[in-house]
Design a protein around this motif. Structure first.
Motif, PDB file in Angstrom:
ATOM      1  N   SER A  26     -14.405   8.520   6.742  1.00  0.00           N
ATOM      2  CA  SER A  26     -14.792   9.640   7.599  1.00  0.00           C
ATOM      3  C   SER A  26     -13.577  10.265   8.269  1.00  0.00           C
ATOM      4  CB  SER A  26     -15.790   9.180   8.665  1.00  0.00           C
ATOM      5  OG  SER A  26     -16.988   8.783   8.084  1.00  0.00           O
ATOM      6  N   LEU A  27     -12.682   9.416   8.782  1.00  0.00           N
ATOM      7  CA  LEU A  27     -11.475   9.929   9.425  1.00  0.00           C
ATOM      8  C   LEU A  27     -10.597  10.674   8.421  1.00  0.00           C
ATOM      9  CD1 LEU A  27      -9.615  10.165  11.904  1.00  0.00           C
ATOM     10  CD2 LEU A  27      -8.646   7.932  11.255  1.00  0.00           C
ATOM     11  N   ASP A  28     -10.400  10.085   7.246  1.00  0.00           N
ATOM     12  CA  ASP A  28      -9.584  10.743   6.212  1.00  0.00           C
ATOM     13  C   ASP A  28     -10.177  12.097   5.847  1.00  0.00           C
ATOM     14  OD1 ASP A  28      -7.942   8.516   6.161  1.00  0.00           O
ATOM     15  OD2 ASP A  28      -8.558   7.846   4.169  1.00  0.00           O
ATOM     16  N   SER A  29     -11.486  12.134   5.664  1.00  0.00           N
ATOM     17  CA  SER A  29     -12.152  13.380   5.299  1.00  0.00           C
ATOM     18  C   SER A  29     -11.981  14.434   6.392  1.00  0.00           C
ATOM     19  CB  SER A  29     -13.639  13.098   5.050  1.00  0.00           C
ATOM     20  OG  SER A  29     -14.311  14.275   4.715  1.00  0.00           O
ATOM     21  N   TYR A  30     -12.119  14.005   7.628  1.00  0.00           N
ATOM     22  CA  TYR A  30     -11.945  14.932   8.749  1.00  0.00           C
ATOM     23  C   TYR A  30     -10.519  15.498   8.770  1.00  0.00           C
ATOM     24  CZ  TYR A  30     -11.876  16.833  13.448  1.00  0.00           C
ATOM     25  OH  TYR A  30     -11.744  17.678  14.516  1.00  0.00           O
ATOM     26  N   ILE A  31      -9.529  14.617   8.646  1.00  0.00           N
ATOM     27  CA  ILE A  31      -8.123  15.043   8.677  1.00  0.00           C
ATOM     28  C   ILE A  31      -7.804  15.957   7.502  1.00  0.00           C
ATOM     29  CG2 ILE A  31      -5.738  14.228   8.428  1.00  0.00           C
ATOM     30  CD1 ILE A  31      -6.608  11.736  10.079  1.00  0.00           C
ATOM     31  N   GLU A  32      -8.249  15.570   6.316  1.00  0.00           N
ATOM     32  CA  GLU A  32      -7.960  16.372   5.129  1.00  0.00           C
ATOM     33  C   GLU A  32      -8.619  17.737   5.218  1.00  0.00           C
ATOM     34  OE1 GLU A  32      -8.891  13.914   1.706  1.00  0.00           O
ATOM     35  OE2 GLU A  32      -7.604  12.315   2.512  1.00  0.00           O
TER      36      GLU A  32
ATOM     37  N   ASN B  40      -9.333   4.056  15.867  1.00  0.00           N
ATOM     38  CA  ASN B  40      -9.997   5.096  15.096  1.00  0.00           C
ATOM     39  C   ASN B  40     -10.474   6.201  16.035  1.00  0.00           C
ATOM     40  OD1 ASN B  40     -12.603   6.213  13.557  1.00  0.00           O
ATOM     41  ND2 ASN B  40     -11.210   5.301  12.049  1.00  0.00           N
ATOM     42  N   GLU B  41     -11.028   5.825  17.178  1.00  0.00           N
ATOM     43  CA  GLU B  41     -11.459   6.801  18.174  1.00  0.00           C
ATOM     44  C   GLU B  41     -10.275   7.592  18.718  1.00  0.00           C
ATOM     45  OE1 GLU B  41     -13.686   4.646  21.127  1.00  0.00           O
ATOM     46  OE2 GLU B  41     -15.174   3.981  19.661  1.00  0.00           O
ATOM     47  N   VAL B  42      -9.165   6.890  18.971  1.00  0.00           N
ATOM     48  CA  VAL B  42      -7.937   7.555  19.436  1.00  0.00           C
ATOM     49  C   VAL B  42      -7.468   8.570  18.391  1.00  0.00           C
ATOM     50  CG1 VAL B  42      -5.472   7.175  19.917  1.00  0.00           C
ATOM     51  CG2 VAL B  42      -7.191   5.670  20.946  1.00  0.00           C
ATOM     52  N   ASN B  43      -7.528   8.190  17.122  1.00  0.00           N
ATOM     53  CA  ASN B  43      -7.085   9.094  16.060  1.00  0.00           C
ATOM     54  C   ASN B  43      -7.944  10.349  15.990  1.00  0.00           C
ATOM     55  OD1 ASN B  43      -4.921   7.481  15.318  1.00  0.00           O
ATOM     56  ND2 ASN B  43      -6.070   6.388  13.755  1.00  0.00           N
ATOM     57  N   TYR B  44      -9.248  10.214  16.188  1.00  0.00           N
ATOM     58  CA  TYR B  44     -10.114  11.403  16.242  1.00  0.00           C
ATOM     59  C   TYR B  44      -9.742  12.279  17.430  1.00  0.00           C
ATOM     60  CZ  TYR B  44     -13.534  10.507  12.547  1.00  0.00           C
ATOM     61  OH  TYR B  44     -14.153  10.331  11.339  1.00  0.00           O
ATOM     62  N   THR B  45      -9.546  11.649  18.591  1.00  0.00           N
ATOM     63  CA  THR B  45      -9.169  12.413  19.784  1.00  0.00           C
ATOM     64  C   THR B  45      -7.863  13.163  19.554  1.00  0.00           C
ATOM     65  OG1 THR B  45     -10.278  10.806  21.216  1.00  0.00           O
ATOM     66  CG2 THR B  45      -8.623  12.220  22.251  1.00  0.00           C
ATOM     67  N   ARG B  46      -6.914  12.514  18.922  1.00  0.00           N
ATOM     68  CA  ARG B  46      -5.632  13.171  18.614  1.00  0.00           C
ATOM     69  C   ARG B  46      -5.845  14.374  17.716  1.00  0.00           C
ATOM     70  NH1 ARG B  46      -1.709   7.937  17.423  1.00  0.00           N
ATOM     71  NH2 ARG B  46      -1.225   7.482  19.603  1.00  0.00           N
ATOM     72  N   GLN B  47      -6.710  14.245  16.721  1.00  0.00           N
ATOM     73  CA  GLN B  47      -6.978  15.375  15.817  1.00  0.00           C
ATOM     74  C   GLN B  47      -7.643  16.509  16.567  1.00  0.00           C
ATOM     75  OE1 GLN B  47      -6.010  15.890  12.570  1.00  0.00           O
ATOM     76  NE2 GLN B  47      -4.791  14.072  13.061  1.00  0.00           N
TER      77      GLN B  47
END
Length: 163
Positions: free
Chosen positions: A12-18, A152-159
């Protein structure tokens, strides 16, 4: 450790970032390999296991745990790139007989082998060696999973904040 759950979160994170960075049609494998190697180096630096010239202790446990799960993010992401997240993966609990320094070097070597082969057995070797490193560092699967979820939550917040 619940690999299925972590793979789903990473996917999910990869898909969001990509999607956010319009990278859906790019081959990100080599960049993810380099990112993993950098994260492994950052973890080694925080443990200070190789710094024979210094008496300064390793970083605090929380810092080491956070650096460790950064590596887990990229290992999982590489597994997803290769389609291994769709397979039932079994991780062995065989302890390492190496020192922490030797384990880091072994991981680097095996990441290089996996980069060339992109085969499941080489991916599993990287994952298992990295999990053995966790044990050498005193990190349990439960701690690892909880720290992964938090990061993982931090990475979403960063994005969301255009990191």
């Amino acid at each position: 450790m619940q690999l299925d759950k972590l793979f789903q979160m990473q996917k999910s994170l990869d898909s969001y970032i990509e999607g956010k960075h319009q990278l859906q049609n790019e081959d990100l494998f080599d960049r993810k390999v380099l990112a993993l190697l950098v994260e492994i180096g950052e973890l080694a630096n925080e443990t200070r296991c190789f710094k024979f010239w210094s008496i300064k202790p390793s970083s605090e446990r929380e810092v080491i745990l956070e650096e460790f799960v950064d590596g887990i993010h990229f290992i999982l992401s590489l597994g997803i790139e290769c389609g291994f997240d769709e397979l039932p993966l079994e991780v062995s609990n065989i302890p390492s007989l190496l020192t922490i320094t030797e384990q880091f070097i072994h991981i680097y070597d095996r990441v290089g082998i996996f980069k060339k082969s992109r085969e499941l057995n080489d991916f599993m070797m990287v994952l298992e060696l990295y999990l053995q490193l966790a044990a050498l560092l005193g990190i349990t699967y439960e701690e690892m999973e909880q720290a992964y979820i938090q990061k993982n939550e931090v990475n979403y917040t960063r994005q969301h904040n255009n990191y």
